[in-house]
Write an enzyme that holds these catalytic residues in place. Sequence first.
Site, PDB file in Angstrom:
ATOM      1  N   ASP A   1      -6.011  -3.463  -2.656  1.00  0.00           N
ATOM      2  CA  ASP A   1      -4.930  -3.145  -1.719  1.00  0.00           C
ATOM      3  C   ASP A   1      -4.228  -4.399  -1.192  1.00  0.00           C
ATOM      4  OD1 ASP A   1      -3.468  -2.321   0.639  1.00  0.00           O
ATOM      5  OD2 ASP A   1      -4.693  -0.518   0.680  1.00  0.00           O
TER       6      ASP A   1
ATOM      7  N   SER B   1       0.826  -1.202   0.000  1.00  0.00           N
ATOM      8  CA  SER B   1       0.000   0.000   0.000  1.00  0.00           C
ATOM      9  C   SER B   1       0.867   1.261   0.000  1.00  0.00           C
ATOM     10  CB  SER B   1      -0.965  -0.030   1.191  1.00  0.00           C
ATOM     11  OG  SER B   1      -2.002   0.896   1.020  1.00  0.00           O
TER      12      SER B   1
END
Length: 304
Positions: free
Chosen positions: A182, A38
């Site tokens: 993600d 991320s």
Amino acid sequence: MRALVISGGGSKGAFAGGVAQFLIQEAQHEYDLFVGTSTGSLLISHLALNKLDKIKEIYSSVNQKSIFNNCPFTIKKKHGIEVIAINHWNVVKNFIRGKKTFGESENLKHLIRQSITIEEFEALRKGTKDVVVTVSNLSLNQVEYKSINDCTYDEFCDWIWISSNYTPFMSLARRNGCEYADGGLGTLVPIEEALKRGATEVDVVVLHTEVNYLNRMPVRNPFELITTIFSYMLDRIENQNIRIGKLVANQKDAIINFYYTPTVLTTNSLVFNKERMTLWWKRGYLYAKNKNEETSPIDPDHQE
């Protein structure tokens, strides 16, 4: 072989940038491998290139518009505290367009391509350092790791963007017939992957306090409930990743150096505030400096 691992954490990535700046510039740690999830994936390419000033400028200048082309929430201050609420019009607009998420993060995709040039990508490919980003394959129910050595420029920029897409608030991407989101949804702190790739010493930046200091207030709207549930789930994933990482390191006789945030930086890492992120970068640098001074032998020739 030394590796730098940076966890997910949204806007808190600014703190990780400060920690990394100290480790690379002052402690002079030479890393062979960079693994990020991320916000960590947004940092590692520039860290591998030693372009610390460039990534610092990016992290100290972004705001909500830099990330979202359609932001699904509003931010208001009540009694000095930031409160988020659903931006009903933007959410409905997204659904009318046939999108599957509350918001869209195409602006972040453009920002990544602006910040990492083709020349920088080629320089990394020709070098000896490996840069790896973490993504979650929702279709196959598995975590995947994308090395810069296995990607074209366009592919690598896309994987960085996908690794940072905190669905359902940000974009859901489709690649190779699969839906991706993600990387933190599967592996928030990818220590195990760094060890699998041969690291014998790993510096790990965890964008969370080592001890839980947070006692959440009751939620005030459905949007806060969703973010609270996701935060809870990610905390569980993070704890599991760290436990597994420690176990694998013990089996491989590897060393792990942890750098946690000393305090709770924010309760909503989807809020990107330039002034606050600039401060977090400085705090990360000073935290790493103090931590290394505490653990390093005294150098009689060293002067402040």
